[in-house]
Design a protein around this motif. Structure first.
Motif, mmCIF file in Angstrom:
data_model
loop_
_atom_site.group_PDB
_atom_site.id
_atom_site.type_symbol
_atom_site.label_atom_id
_atom_site.label_comp_id
_atom_site.label_asym_id
_atom_site.label_seq_id
_atom_site.Cartn_x
_atom_site.Cartn_y
_atom_site.Cartn_z
ATOM 1 N N GLY A 147 0.812 -1.211 0.000
ATOM 2 C CA GLY A 147 0.000 0.000 0.000
ATOM 3 C C GLY A 147 0.846 1.261 0.000
ATOM 4 N N LEU A 148 1.904 1.297 0.816
ATOM 5 C CA LEU A 148 2.790 2.455 0.856
ATOM 6 C C LEU A 148 3.466 2.688 -0.486
ATOM 7 N N THR A 149 3.897 1.613 -1.139
ATOM 8 C CA THR A 149 4.564 1.734 -2.440
ATOM 9 C C THR A 149 3.641 2.348 -3.478
ATOM 10 N N ILE A 150 2.397 1.867 -3.539
ATOM 11 C CA ILE A 150 1.422 2.412 -4.489
ATOM 12 C C ILE A 150 1.169 3.888 -4.193
ATOM 13 N N PHE A 151 0.943 4.207 -2.922
ATOM 14 C CA PHE A 151 0.603 5.569 -2.520
ATOM 15 C C PHE A 151 1.754 6.539 -2.770
ATOM 16 N N TYR A 152 2.953 6.197 -2.304
ATOM 17 C CA TYR A 152 4.094 7.104 -2.460
ATOM 18 C C TYR A 152 4.454 7.289 -3.936
ATOM 19 N N THR A 153 4.413 6.209 -4.718
ATOM 20 C CA THR A 153 4.766 6.308 -6.136
ATOM 21 C C THR A 153 3.760 7.159 -6.897
ATOM 22 N N ALA A 154 2.466 6.934 -6.643
ATOM 23 C CA ALA A 154 1.427 7.703 -7.330
ATOM 24 C C ALA A 154 1.526 9.182 -6.983
ATOM 25 N N ASN A 155 1.793 9.508 -5.713
ATOM 26 C CA ASN A 155 1.912 10.909 -5.323
ATOM 27 C C ASN A 155 3.152 11.557 -5.931
ATOM 28 N N LEU A 156 4.246 10.803 -5.970
ATOM 29 C CA LEU A 156 5.469 11.343 -6.573
ATOM 30 C C LEU A 156 5.245 11.711 -8.034
ATOM 31 N N ILE A 157 4.568 10.834 -8.762
ATOM 32 C CA ILE A 157 4.383 11.059 -10.205
ATOM 33 C C ILE A 157 3.295 12.088 -10.479
ATOM 34 N N PHE A 158 2.093 11.860 -9.916
ATOM 35 C CA PHE A 158 0.912 12.629 -10.322
ATOM 36 C C PHE A 158 0.656 13.884 -9.488
ATOM 37 N N ASN A 159 1.243 13.986 -8.290
ATOM 38 C CA ASN A 159 1.030 15.173 -7.459
ATOM 39 C C ASN A 159 2.262 16.059 -7.352
ATOM 40 N N ILE A 160 3.430 15.536 -7.784
ATOM 41 C CA ILE A 160 4.648 16.342 -7.673
ATOM 42 C C ILE A 160 5.301 16.552 -9.038
ATOM 43 N N ILE A 161 5.779 15.459 -9.651
ATOM 44 C CA ILE A 161 6.551 15.600 -10.898
ATOM 45 C C ILE A 161 5.716 16.243 -12.004
ATOM 46 N N LEU A 162 4.535 15.694 -12.279
ATOM 47 C CA LEU A 162 3.729 16.209 -13.397
ATOM 48 C C LEU A 162 3.222 17.633 -13.159
ATOM 49 N N PRO A 163 2.529 17.926 -12.029
ATOM 50 C CA PRO A 163 1.994 19.287 -11.884
ATOM 51 C C PRO A 163 3.029 20.338 -11.511
ATOM 52 N N VAL A 164 3.965 20.012 -10.625
ATOM 53 C CA VAL A 164 4.908 21.020 -10.121
ATOM 54 C C VAL A 164 6.010 21.304 -11.127
ATOM 55 N N PHE A 165 6.596 20.267 -11.720
ATOM 56 C CA PHE A 165 7.759 20.449 -12.575
ATOM 57 C C PHE A 165 7.419 20.489 -14.068
ATOM 58 N N LEU A 166 6.307 19.849 -14.455
ATOM 59 C CA LEU A 166 5.962 19.800 -15.885
ATOM 60 C C LEU A 166 4.689 20.565 -16.230
ATOM 61 N N GLY A 167 3.966 21.034 -15.213
ATOM 62 C CA GLY A 167 2.752 21.810 -15.458
ATOM 63 C C GLY A 167 1.582 21.003 -15.982
ATOM 64 N N ILE A 168 1.617 19.682 -15.821
ATOM 65 C CA ILE A 168 0.526 18.806 -16.272
ATOM 66 C C ILE A 168 -0.380 18.533 -15.077
ATOM 67 N N VAL A 169 -1.617 19.022 -15.114
ATOM 68 C CA VAL A 169 -2.480 18.990 -13.921
ATOM 69 C C VAL A 169 -3.661 18.039 -14.043
ATOM 70 N N ARG A 170 -3.916 17.509 -15.221
ATOM 71 C CA ARG A 170 -5.160 16.766 -15.405
ATOM 72 C C ARG A 170 -5.149 15.381 -14.758
ATOM 73 N N TRP A 171 -3.969 14.906 -14.312
ATOM 74 C CA TRP A 171 -3.900 13.573 -13.722
ATOM 75 C C TRP A 171 -3.721 13.614 -12.205
#
Length: 290
Positions: A180-204
């Motif tokens: 559960g931790l792996t799924i949660f931390y990985t999903a947040n890293l990709i979809f809540n940090i890398i995509l919106p903060v660094f790449l400006g992609i917000v739809r995911w």
């Protein structure tokens, strides 16, 4: 639009599932500290998911209220990570081992929650990319990310440290928590940090927010179940359930004609039958090897 309908379905399922999950775990043993921490974590999860969703629903209609909703969602986010930390260290029996670290995590979590919810240091404003809400981050955003990274790091470290001192039965429980931790931390890293903060992609963004149900689902299972199946069985069953949910969402949200809905529902029934057979086969194989 299809995506808002999909979000409505997912938010509804997560809300109902979270309430039921929290109630089951709490009623299982209301006096146990682990169960109490789990129920509080579920409460924070529901605030996080629902207020983040509401903010994006009313974004263009009422940007000021949407910004307030985002402040609420982000206020409970560090609190969720803190209670997840305390929940995990109780499960690995290290809750009394590092009292100074526990105090530091609690104080840092409260300070970060206050800064995020009641100032514009982390969330300064909102904008729009098409119909999607885009958060305008403040100067404290990278500090916020640093704090969350610390929470993730110390949680994983203590899980790893405590895991090796547990009995085999308890280790199996922690394996569920780790999934559960792996799924949660990985999903947040990709979809809540890398995509919106660094790449400006917000739809995911919702894939990161909704992953909270994964960590709580696996942790709740580890808390209430005395005899747990092997993790391979659970992962196989999870895959079958995930594909079945995608079938259902496709039928409800993306299929218009009745004939096509009937055909897809028929395929879904066949898939569920074969999926059940697959899970049973994996379980029999594990039992045979044991």
């Amino acid at each position: 639009m299809a995506l808002p309908l999909l979000n409505q379905i997912l938010v509804f399922l997560i809300t109902v599932g979270g309430i039921l999950l929290g109630a089951v775990v709490l009623l299982h043993n209301r006096k146990e500290r682990t169960n109490q921490l789990f129920a509080i974590a579920v409460l924070f999860m529901l605030f996080w998911v629902n207020f983040a969703y509401f903010a994006r629903v009313i974004g263009r209609a009422d940007p000021e209220l949407a910004l307030s909703f985002l402040h609420v969602a982000w206020f409970v986010t560090p609190a969720f990570f803190v209670f997840l930390y305390f929940l995990v260290i109780h499960l690995v029996k290290l809750s009394q081992t590092y009292p100074l670290l526990n105090t530091a995590v609690g104080v840092l979590g409260m300070g970060t929650a206050y800064t995020t919810g009641f100032t514009d240091l982390v969330i300064k404003d909102i904008g729009f990319i098409g119909e999607a809400v885009r958060i305008v981050y403040g100067q404290g955003m990278f500090g916020f990310l640093a704090v969350i990274t610390v929470f993730v790091g110390v949680t994983l470290f203590l899980v790893y440290h405590g895991y090796h001192h547990l009995e085999s039965t308890e280790k199996r429980r922690i394996q569920y928590v780790l999934v559960g931790l792996t799924i949660f931390y990985t999903a947040n890293l990709i979809f809540n940090i890398i995509l919106p903060v660094f790449l400006g992609i917000v739809r995911w963004y919702w894939l990161g927010d909704y992953s909270t149900i994964a960590v709580l689902g696996f942790t709740g299972l580890a808390i209430v179940k005395k005899n747990l199946f092997g993790i391979r069985v659970v992962l196989t069953a999870l895959l079958v359930i995930l594909i079945a949910l995608l079938f259902i969402i496709d039928i409800l949200a993306f299929t218009e004609t009745s004939l096509l809905k009937f055909a897809k529902a028929f395929v879904l029934m066949i898939f569920l039958y074969l999926g059940t057979f697959l899970v049973k086969s994996v379980y029999r194989e594990i039992m045979y090897r044991e």
